[in-house]
Write a protein that holds these residues in place. Structure first.
Motif, PDB file in Angstrom:
ATOM      1  N   PHE A   1      45.098  49.014  52.675  1.00 39.81           N
ATOM      2  CA  PHE A   1      45.683  50.924  52.244  1.00 39.81           C
ATOM      3  C   PHE A   1      47.077  50.165  53.135  1.00 39.81           C
ATOM      4  N   LYS A   2      47.695  49.751  54.212  1.00 38.66           N
ATOM      5  CA  LYS A   2      48.942  49.788  54.925  1.00 38.66           C
ATOM      6  C   LYS A   2      49.974  49.175  53.656  1.00 38.66           C
ATOM      7  N   ASP A   3      49.531  48.501  52.271  1.00 39.23           N
ATOM      8  CA  ASP A   3      50.445  48.234  51.416  1.00 39.23           C
ATOM      9  C   ASP A   3      50.335  49.463  50.137  1.00 39.23           C
ATOM     10  N   PHE A   4      49.264  50.404  50.293  1.00 39.98           N
ATOM     11  CA  PHE A   4      49.508  52.022  49.757  1.00 39.98           C
ATOM     12  C   PHE A   4      49.922  52.704  49.972  1.00 39.98           C
ATOM     13  N   LEU A   5      49.714  52.771  51.428  1.00 35.12           N
ATOM     14  CA  LEU A   5      50.504  53.755  51.640  1.00 35.12           C
ATOM     15  C   LEU A   5      52.206  53.312  51.163  1.00 35.12           C
ATOM     16  N   LYS A   6      52.306  52.179  51.754  1.00 36.17           N
ATOM     17  CA  LYS A   6      54.258  51.954  51.474  1.00 36.17           C
ATOM     18  C   LYS A   6      54.725  52.743  50.494  1.00 36.17           C
ATOM     19  N   LYS A   7      53.716  51.652  49.132  1.00 35.11           N
ATOM     20  CA  LYS A   7      54.020  52.013  47.843  1.00 35.11           C
ATOM     21  C   LYS A   7      53.955  53.576  47.466  1.00 35.11           C
ATOM     22  N   ASP A   8      53.038  54.475  47.663  1.00 31.70           N
ATOM     23  CA  ASP A   8      52.821  55.638  47.777  1.00 31.70           C
ATOM     24  C   ASP A   8      53.805  56.061  48.603  1.00 31.70           C
ATOM     25  N   PHE A   9      54.521  56.034  49.501  1.00 31.71           N
ATOM     26  CA  PHE A   9      55.086  56.788  50.434  1.00 31.71           C
ATOM     27  C   PHE A   9      56.618  56.603  49.335  1.00 31.71           C
ATOM     28  N   ARG A  10      57.131  55.496  49.185  1.00 32.59           N
ATOM     29  CA  ARG A  10      58.500  54.069  48.176  1.00 32.59           C
ATOM     30  C   ARG A  10      58.205  55.890  46.791  1.00 32.59           C
TER      31      ARG A  10
ATOM     32  N   TYR B   1      38.898  53.938  59.116  1.00 37.99           N
ATOM     33  CA  TYR B   1      39.661  54.516  59.918  1.00 37.99           C
ATOM     34  C   TYR B   1      40.601  54.591  58.733  1.00 37.99           C
ATOM     35  N   ASP B   2      41.364  53.819  57.500  1.00 41.54           N
ATOM     36  CA  ASP B   2      41.230  54.027  56.136  1.00 41.54           C
ATOM     37  C   ASP B   2      40.825  55.429  55.888  1.00 41.54           C
ATOM     38  N   MET B   3      39.690  55.710  55.530  1.00 40.75           N
ATOM     39  CA  MET B   3      39.425  56.691  55.131  1.00 40.75           C
ATOM     40  C   MET B   3      39.547  58.115  55.724  1.00 40.75           C
ATOM     41  N   MET B   4      40.131  57.973  57.044  1.00 42.13           N
ATOM     42  CA  MET B   4      39.571  58.681  57.516  1.00 42.13           C
ATOM     43  C   MET B   4      41.573  59.539  58.374  1.00 42.13           C
TER      44      MET B   4
ATOM     45  N   LEU C   1      44.796  50.048  60.610  1.00 43.74           N
ATOM     46  CA  LEU C   1      44.974  49.858  59.322  1.00 43.74           C
ATOM     47  C   LEU C   1      44.874  48.937  58.527  1.00 43.74           C
ATOM     48  N   SER C   2      43.872  48.562  57.299  1.00 45.62           N
ATOM     49  CA  SER C   2      44.142  48.096  56.990  1.00 45.62           C
ATOM     50  C   SER C   2      45.340  47.641  56.251  1.00 45.62           C
ATOM     51  N   LYS C   3      45.292  45.303  55.303  1.00 44.74           N
ATOM     52  CA  LYS C   3      46.202  45.828  55.101  1.00 44.74           C
ATOM     53  C   LYS C   3      46.265  46.332  53.666  1.00 44.74           C
TER      54      LYS C   3
ATOM     55  N   GLN D   1      39.438  35.668  57.277  1.00 46.96           N
ATOM     56  CA  GLN D   1      40.760  35.753  57.276  1.00 46.96           C
ATOM     57  C   GLN D   1      41.618  36.549  55.334  1.00 46.96           C
ATOM     58  N   LYS D   2      40.198  35.430  54.765  1.00 43.36           N
ATOM     59  CA  LYS D   2      40.570  35.814  53.040  1.00 43.36           C
ATOM     60  C   LYS D   2      40.289  36.780  52.482  1.00 43.36           C
ATOM     61  N   ASN D   3      39.115  37.251  53.562  1.00 40.01           N
ATOM     62  CA  ASN D   3      38.175  38.783  52.761  1.00 40.01           C
ATOM     63  C   ASN D   3      38.864  39.887  53.308  1.00 40.01           C
ATOM     64  N   GLU D   4      39.764  39.725  53.818  1.00 39.29           N
ATOM     65  CA  GLU D   4      40.203  40.728  54.556  1.00 39.29           C
ATOM     66  C   GLU D   4      41.476  41.006  53.314  1.00 39.29           C
ATOM     67  N   ASN D   5      42.570  40.187  53.363  1.00 40.16           N
ATOM     68  CA  ASN D   5      43.807  39.784  53.033  1.00 40.16           C
ATOM     69  C   ASN D   5      43.465  39.712  51.021  1.00 40.16           C
ATOM     70  N   GLN D   6      42.401  40.050  51.063  1.00 42.13           N
ATOM     71  CA  GLN D   6      42.220  39.610  49.422  1.00 42.13           C
ATOM     72  C   GLN D   6      41.575  40.770  49.037  1.00 42.13           C
ATOM     73  N   THR D   7      42.210  41.861  48.908  1.00 42.87           N
ATOM     74  CA  THR D   7      41.230  42.527  47.954  1.00 42.87           C
ATOM     75  C   THR D   7      40.891  42.344  46.154  1.00 42.87           C
ATOM     76  N   GLU D   8      39.820  43.148  45.166  1.00 42.01           N
ATOM     77  CA  GLU D   8      39.602  42.803  43.680  1.00 42.01           C
ATOM     78  C   GLU D   8      40.523  43.269  42.754  1.00 42.01           C
ATOM     79  N   PRO D   9      40.783  42.548  41.908  1.00 40.53           N
ATOM     80  CA  PRO D   9      42.085  43.132  40.249  1.00 40.53           C
ATOM     81  C   PRO D   9      41.378  44.097  40.106  1.00 40.53           C
ATOM     82  N   ILE D  10      43.086  45.017  39.597  1.00 41.14           N
ATOM     83  CA  ILE D  10      42.583  46.328  39.244  1.00 41.14           C
ATOM     84  C   ILE D  10      43.031  46.285  38.131  1.00 41.14           C
TER      85      ILE D  10
END
Length: 512
Positions: free
Chosen positions: A199-208, A138-141, A195-197, A20-29
């Motif tokens: 990429f879902k956050d990424f799409l939300k931000k990009d679409f906004r 799925y994220d990629m395609m 969709l991963s969390k 669960q931790k790996n799924e919800n955390q991403t490396e810092p940018i």
């Protein structure tokens, strides 16, 4: 429960927690001046290989406020490779081929080469993808398709009518936009569990950013378009309310200090809008001391974005230099270089800006001189003859474009590398636009384009668009040395296609 059962239950709980931790955390940018490489192979039936297979890759550069699009031909075995600059520790690139126009979204990491193999069926569908390092397919395609659905989504209501914003209060308009944005998110992404969390956050931000920048920064223009769409009245114009700086309080919805914005494709466009909007009135950075410039900018912007400190402001300063480097293709002045060294020292932002500056110095040496022509007095029926008469014995490539047209500007960036190959040859590049491009903005953008420019009156523009059957931009005309129309097309067909068309006319071959 026995001790053994308890032990294994604890192990299972630990593994699930890690998952669960790996799924919800991403490396810092992080901001880093570096590079990476992608290698790949396209596998397709022989019937699809006629004319060759080409790969298109788009790479975001959020610190210089730009993106690069590369067209790469594959070899006989379908292999390709690209080395590219990166400005962040990770980024998301778009990859497509001439067999499939919808891009794949691929997460890449600095100094970590990525390998991809794509296999197509004879029906132009993707049969199989292998990518290393691995990422959710799925994220990629599907990310690009989901983004498109967000853009195109409308209420599933047969009685739905085009909303009236032009006669609402500004508060009502801003609230309506927010509700529409949230409704689209819920309709498209709300039930998507694949969709991963991240990429879902990424799409939300990009679409906004896409949704807000597309219709909110130019309030007056948006209200005029809304009036036309809602009423179908092409004669009258509504009375438009005047806005002040407080109108841009919608920027608080973004939380622009979030580093994930550095992955989003619309981020440079948002930054350009903030830096150039006349109502916000941010000063040009010019030769200013960066600390002094930021102090003034924060005084103007902090109430609108909702914060007065954070990494966002340094990125905004870098983007301010990027406007000069990208749009004007003008190298940094000595004072600007000193200001960057004094403020960022040997930091990553300074490295990125100086790297870009070296590239611009090289580009500037290949840029054609800028020439602006005034033909406002010419009758619309004589317009094209007047333009062509200025270039006797030349192949003439004419580009119908606008400063607000993303595909137009993207095509120019893509063609820049090929355009320089025609220096000293009998070809001239002509650019036409009209009053839909604000004059001040147009004057800035064309500095980086060079070549021949015409700012047409609206009736001149409408006549030419109708005369050549164009409904959209970018659209193009290509004339032979004899002034004969050899080709016309809408949408940029790619560097190699345009290069071949021009070279055929230069060698007196018939246009195809």
């Amino acid at each position: 429960m026995t001790k053994v059962q308890i032990f294994f239950a604890c192990i299972l709980f630990f593994l699930l927690s890690c998952s669960q931790k790996n799924e919800n955390q991403t490396e810092p940018i992080n901001i880093v001046a570096g590079s990476s490489k992608i290698t790949g192979k396209i596998i397709a039936p022989d019937s699809l290989k006629a004319g060759g297979i080409k790969v298109s890759i788009s790479v975001l550069h959020p610190i210089t406020g730009d993106y690069s699009t590369y067209e790469i031909p594959t070899d006989d075995s379908g292999r390709f490779a690209l080395d590219y600059d990166m400005e962040t520790s990770s980024t998301i690139i778009g990859l497509s081929s001439n067999l499939q126009t919808n891009p794949l979204y691929i997460k890449t990491f600095i100094n970590k080469p990525i390998q991809i193999e794509i296999q197509y069926t004879d029906k132009l569908t993707i049969h199989k993808i292998d990518v290393t390092p691995a990422m959710p397919k799925y994220d990629m395609m599907h990310s690009e398709q989901l983004f498109r659905k967000l853009v195109e989504n409308k209420p599933n209501d047969p009685n739905w009518k085009y909303p009236h914003y032009y006669n609402k209060s500004i508060d009502d308009f801003l609230e309506s936009v927010k509700k529409s944005y949230n409704r689209r998110l819920e309709a498209v992404l709300g039930n998507d569990v694949a969709l991963s969390k991240e990429f879902k956050d990424f799409l939300k931000k990009d679409f906004r950013m896409f949704y807000y920048t597309g219709g909110m920064f130019d309030y007056e223009g948006s209200m005029k378009i809304n009036y036309l769409n809602a009423t179908k009245d092409t004669v009258n114009l509504p009375k438009i309310q005047k806005i002040d700086r407080s109108y841009f309080r919608f920027l608080k919805d973004f939380d622009l200090n979030d580093p994930q914005y550095l992955h989003t494709f619309t981020f440079p466009e948002l930054q350009h809008n903030i830096l150039q909007n006349e109502v916000l009135g941010l000063p040009r950075i010019g030769d200013s001391d960066i600390s002094s410039w930021l102090k003034e900018v924060k005084g103007l912007l902090a109430d609108q974005v909702g914060f007065k400190d954070g990494p966002y402001y340094d990125i905004l300063a870098a983007n301010a230099y990027g406007l000069q480097l990208n749009e004007e293709v003008k190298p940094l002045t000595t004072k600007q270089q000193e200001a960057i060294k004094n403020y960022w020292g040997k930091g990553e932002i300074a490295k990125i800006l100086f790297r870009k500056n070296r590239q611009v110095i090289e580009e500037d040496s290949k840029k054609s001189p800028l020439v602006v022509h005034d033909i406002a007095h010419v009758a619309k029926e004589k317009l094209m003859d007047t333009i062509l008469a200025k270039y006797p014995g030349k192949v003439v490539f004419i580009d119908f474009w606008a400063t607000w047209c993303g595909p137009c500007l993207g095509a120019m960036k893509q063609f820049k590398s090929i355009k320089g190959d025609f220096q000293g040859k009998d070809v001239v590049f002509v650019y036409l636009t009209n009053g839909s491009s604000p004059k001040k903005r147009w004057e800035e953008v064309i500095k980086g384009i060079g070549s021949e420019h015409y700012y047409l009156k609206d009736d001149q523009w409408s006549y030419l668009m109708s005369e050549f059957g164009f409904e959209y931009i970018p659209s193009y005309l290509l004339y032979s040395k004899e002034g004969i129309l050899a080709n016309k097309f809408t949408a940029f067909p790619g560097n190699e296609k345009v290069k071949n068309l021009i070279e055929d006319l230069l060698t007196n071959k018939e246009g195809k």
